[in-house]
Design an enzyme around this catalytic site. Structure first.
Site, mmCIF file in Angstrom:
data_model
loop_
_atom_site.group_PDB
_atom_site.id
_atom_site.type_symbol
_atom_site.label_atom_id
_atom_site.label_comp_id
_atom_site.label_asym_id
_atom_site.label_seq_id
_atom_site.Cartn_x
_atom_site.Cartn_y
_atom_site.Cartn_z
ATOM 1 N N SER A 146 -2.051 -140.153 -53.657
ATOM 2 C CA SER A 146 -2.456 -138.833 -53.188
ATOM 3 C C SER A 146 -3.927 -138.622 -53.527
ATOM 4 C CB SER A 146 -1.616 -137.743 -53.864
ATOM 5 O OG SER A 146 -2.129 -136.453 -53.597
ATOM 6 N N TYR A 165 2.298 -134.238 -61.513
ATOM 7 C CA TYR A 165 2.310 -135.004 -60.257
ATOM 8 C C TYR A 165 0.979 -135.730 -60.080
ATOM 9 C CZ TYR A 165 2.213 -135.768 -55.168
ATOM 10 O OH TYR A 165 2.093 -136.312 -53.900
#
Length: 246
Positions: free
Chosen positions: A140, A154
């Site tokens: 990401s 995360y």
């Protein structure tokens, strides 16, 4: 003989679109998923009906080492090979920093980081025998420079996944190429609870003025797995529509 791709978290979102992209290109597909039987069977039926491919669905928690080992063995017994692994399965628990606890943090690391390590090591044993293979980790932009404090756990897991990518690329060279895709905002279920005002604000900072589509990320994943990327390994391909994080 058709090539074979194993996609974790393959029943929806980016994983589902990735399964479709590989099927379009003639790959047999293994759709790994955690709990949504209905979605897994739905995408399997869609692929079988629309493409000349064989599809296996496999319910398995990627952070369970024994179950992962059994899954890989079952796949080899059925297909005889695994050419591409896409480590896509991931979770996020967005909360205030003060509300985060160790168990939730560990759960995210186990799924988003330890899972890809377990899968990569298991599948690499098969690939090394064939002296060829490709592993794609879905990271990401949160791992690079678009930090989001409510998902710091995360973000940390995805940053570590990039480090894992670099190390595995070095370790398994020259036979296995290991790369990562780093999507920005994507229109998936993970982001379905964002407010319209927040989405509008974020789109103002994206050069293309919109969230990405899962199929656009899938095309990047397929590119890195394909022979068109035969001289690319240890890299991170950013797919974010030109997000202006400054």
């Amino acid at each position: 003989m058709k090539k074979v791709v194993l996609i974790t978290g393959g029943s929806r979102g980016i994983g589902k679109s990735t399964a479709i992209e590989f099927a379009k290109n003639g790959y047999n597909i293994i759709i790994n998923y955690l709990s949504d039987d209905k979605s897994a069977e739905h995408i399997k039926s869609f692929l079988v009906e629309n493409y000349d491919v064989d599809v296996m669905t496999y319910k398995c928690d990627v952070k369970d080492e024994l179950k992962v080992k059994c899954m890989v063995e079952d796949v080899i017994n059925y297909f005889g090979r695994i050419d591409v692994l896409v480590n896509n399965a991931a979770i996020a628990i967005d909360t205030l920093v003060e509300d985060k606890n160790k168990d939730d943090f560990k759960k995210i690391l186990d799924t988003n980081l330890i899972g890809p390590f377990i899968l990569s090591r298991s599948v690499a044993k098969v690939m090394m025998k064939n002296k060829k293979g490709s592993i794609i980790n879905v990271s990401s932009t949160n791992a690079i420079d678009t930090y989001y404090e409510y998902s710091l756990d995360y973000d940390a897991s995805k940053a570590a996944l990039i480090s894992l990518t670099h190390n595995l690329a070095k370790y398994y060279a020259p036979y296995i190429r290991v790369n990562a895709v780093a999507p920005g905002w994507v229109d998936t279920d993970m982001n379905k609870n964002l407010s319209l005002d927040y989405i509008k604000k974020e789109c103002e900072d994206i050069y293309l003025k919109r969230f990405g589509k899962p199929e656009e990320i899938a095309k990047a994943i397929y590119f890195l797995a394909s022979d068109n990327a035969s001289y690319i390994t240890g890299e991170v391909l950013r797919v974010d529509g030109g997000y202006n994080h400054g």
